[in-house]
Design a protein around this motif. Structure first.
Motif, PDB file in Angstrom:
ATOM      1  N   ASP A   1       5.834  -2.696   4.211  1.00  0.00           N
ATOM      2  CA  ASP A   1       6.512  -3.706   2.753  1.00  0.00           C
ATOM      3  C   ASP A   1       5.163  -4.593   3.128  1.00  0.00           C
ATOM      4  OD1 ASP A   1       7.872  -1.293   1.949  1.00  0.00           O
ATOM      5  OD2 ASP A   1      10.038  -1.997   2.512  1.00  0.00           O
TER       6      ASP A   1
ATOM      7  N   ARG B   1       0.991   3.194  -1.103  1.00  0.00           N
ATOM      8  CA  ARG B   1       2.161   2.863  -0.937  1.00  0.00           C
ATOM      9  C   ARG B   1       3.149   3.547  -0.056  1.00  0.00           C
ATOM     10  NH1 ARG B   1       3.730  -2.095  -0.886  1.00  0.00           N
ATOM     11  NH2 ARG B   1       4.037  -1.163   0.598  1.00  0.00           N
TER      12      ARG B   1
ATOM     13  N   SER C   1      -3.069   3.794  -5.958  1.00  0.00           N
ATOM     14  CA  SER C   1      -2.359   3.379  -5.325  1.00  0.00           C
ATOM     15  C   SER C   1      -0.703   4.146  -4.720  1.00  0.00           C
ATOM     16  CB  SER C   1      -1.665   2.673  -6.914  1.00  0.00           C
ATOM     17  OG  SER C   1      -2.967   2.149  -7.539  1.00  0.00           O
ATOM     18  N   ASN C   2      -0.378   4.776  -5.099  1.00  0.00           N
ATOM     19  CA  ASN C   2       0.789   5.702  -4.887  1.00  0.00           C
ATOM     20  C   ASN C   2       0.816   5.987  -3.133  1.00  0.00           C
ATOM     21  OD1 ASN C   2       2.145   5.288  -7.864  1.00  0.00           O
ATOM     22  ND2 ASN C   2       2.123   7.064  -8.052  1.00  0.00           N
TER      23      ASN C   2
ATOM     24  N   GLY D   1       7.746  -0.152  -5.742  1.00  0.00           N
ATOM     25  CA  GLY D   1       6.406  -0.931  -4.454  1.00  0.00           C
ATOM     26  C   GLY D   1       5.537  -0.685  -5.170  1.00  0.00           C
ATOM     27  N   VAL D   2       5.433  -0.332  -6.423  1.00  0.00           N
ATOM     28  CA  VAL D   2       3.350  -0.919  -6.227  1.00  0.00           C
ATOM     29  C   VAL D   2       4.024  -2.008  -7.790  1.00  0.00           C
ATOM     30  CG1 VAL D   2       1.479   0.083  -7.852  1.00  0.00           C
ATOM     31  CG2 VAL D   2       2.593   1.144  -5.923  1.00  0.00           C
TER      32      VAL D   2
END
Ligand SMILES: Cc1cc2nc3c(=O)[nH]c(=O)nc-3n(C[C@H](O)[C@H](O)[C@H](O)COP(=O)(O)OP(=O)(O)OC[C@H]3O[C@@H](n4cnc5c(N)ncnc54)[C@H](O)[C@@H]3O)c2cc1C
Length: 408
Positions: free
Chosen positions: A27, A22, A18-19, A70-71
């Motif tokens: 976005d 991102r 996930s990170n 942002g996640v």
């Protein structure tokens, strides 16, 4: 309209991927990661809990703290995956996706073995989850000698080196306690050796022999008799114990089976090199949830995350995913309190001696017992929380590097 990536599970693999996604995506890509709770456990530390070297409390941290802004982090139980509709159902929502990453790990099921539940917490224990590791610590503290059997119930199981590390540490611990001379330590495994790879297995078997630890191979556990304290194999062989430590039968998560996307024991059939789900488009699988033939280990989940991010990016750009993943796995193997070994291998190349990560310099030694490796094993926890979970790179590729390895 925003595009959506949903990641199932925020453990080692799910958090890293996930990170990492991102960091790589603009976005207008919405990234959501779902887990049933906010407790991230540093699982390698569980090995040390029964011996009082680490405490459960220090191994558990908030997942949210390690997931980038942002996640979207959702705490909920995942109850269904529909790969036709491209939807994931949790208890309170339905999430649609353009790409799905399955990182739901695996679970241990003592109840799958006849008699295990009756013996559980009395004479049969494990260290594979926090409460159980703490219960085993208390039991070992009171152990005054006898036969300690470490049994692997079935394959596949998580972290194939952990049972070997356990018996090596038990040797050290019982000596420290002054009861080693009154104790037998036995590793009982359904495998044909101490480890899945024959060459490393030979080295580990020799170390076990030096420590007077016996290894019983090819033993497929059928049942546990708690009152009479013995285990019995499928072939009818009986082994007595005073203290039984087990790696229980291990399956993938229930939701994978309930959704009909598993291989019969909860793992998702996965392409060995692209990490795509074999039967489902736009679905990738990492970590313990896959059925790829390499170790179920955090290092593997980390290497796989890089490949999955690369291949999702490729698909987004209309390019075919690449067959990059080679089964790369890296694991420290504790020999005693203060020394450790290290192995680095992939689907094809067995663990070899040499230096790691810098060729000829190390500072770590492959397939050798050193104090520096022990420092690496302990120091790895800091690296895990502060560098790896964030999806940062250490400059190394996700695949095996041969430089620094001694061949022949
Ligand atoms: C005792 C022990 C020692 C180990 N030692 C090492 C080691 O030295 N080196 C090493 O590399 N690895 C080691 N490992 C293995 C390593 O910890 C795992 O392989 C790694 O954590 C796998 O990552 P994962 O993301 O696949 O699964 P996990 O990290 O287990 O994450 C899976 C996540 O999915 C979530 N989830 C599952 N199903 C659902 C659902 N239905 N709804 C919501 N959430 C769900 C779970 O809550 C969990 O957070 C060890 C493991 C153990 C137990």
């Amino acid at each position: 309209m925003s595009k959506k990536i949903v990641v199932l599970g925020a453990g080692t693999g799910g958090t890293i991927v996930s990170n990492n996604l991102r960091r790589h995506l603009p976005d207008d890509w919405e990234i959501t990661v779902i887990d049933r709770d906010d407790k991230h456990i540093y699982q390698p530390g569980l090995l040390f809990v029964p011996f009082g070297i680490q405490k459960v409390g220090t191994l558990t941290r908030s997942r949210k703290k390690y997931i980038l802004d942002g996640v979207n982090f959702v705490i909920d139980e995942i109850i269904g995956v529909d790969t036709e509709k491209r939807e994931v159902r949790t208890r309170s929502h339905t999430f649609s996706y353009d790409f799905l990453v399955i990182a739901t790990g695996c679970r241990v099921l003592p109840e799958e073995t006849e008699g295990m539940e009756e013996a559980w917490g009395e004479s049969a224990f494990t260290f594979y989850y926090p409460d159980a590791a703490e219960a085993l610590r208390k039991k070992l503290d009171a152990f005054e000698g006898g036969t300690l059997v470490m049994d692997i119930a079935d394959v596949p199981f998580k972290c194939p080196v952990a049972p070997i590390e356990f018996v090596f540490l038990a040797d050290w611990y019982l000596k420290k306690k002054g009861v080693r001379h009154k104790s037998q330590i036995e590793l009982v495994t359904p495998l044909q050796g101490a480890f899945t790879k024959p060459k490393a297995s030979a080295v580990l078997t020799e170390s076990a022999r030096e420590k007077n630890i016996s290894i019983r191979t090819g033993f497929q556990l059928n049942m546990v008799n708690g009152p009479e304290k013995y285990i019995e194999s499928v072939q009818g062989e009986k082994l007595s114990y005073d203290l039984l430590v087990v790696v229980p039968t291990t399956f993938g998560d229930q939701v994978i089976s309930d959704s009909g996307i598993d291989d019969g024991i909860g793992y998702v059939p996965t392409h060995h090199n692209t990490l795509q789900a074999l039967k489902h488009e736009r679905v990738y699988v990492i970590g313990d949830a896959t059925n790829v033939p390499t170790s179920k280990a955090g290092s593997v989940a980390h290497y796989e995350a890089d490949v999955v991010v690369f291949n999702i990016m490729a698909e987004i750009h209309g390019v075919k995913p690449e067959e990059i993943f080679d089964g790369h796995s890296t694991c420290f193997i504790v020999y005693s309190r203060g020394t450790s070994s290290l192995i680095d291998f992939n689907y094809k190349i067995e663990p070899l001696p040499g230096k790691y990560p810098m060729p000829h310099l190390g500072p770590f030694s492959l397939l050798r017992e050193t104090k520096m490796n022990w420092r690496g094993k302990l120091g790895f926890e800091w690296l895990y929380w502060n560098v790896l979970l964030a999806g940062r790179h250490l400059g190394a590729p996700p695949t095996l590097v041969m430089a620094g390895k001694e061949i022949g």
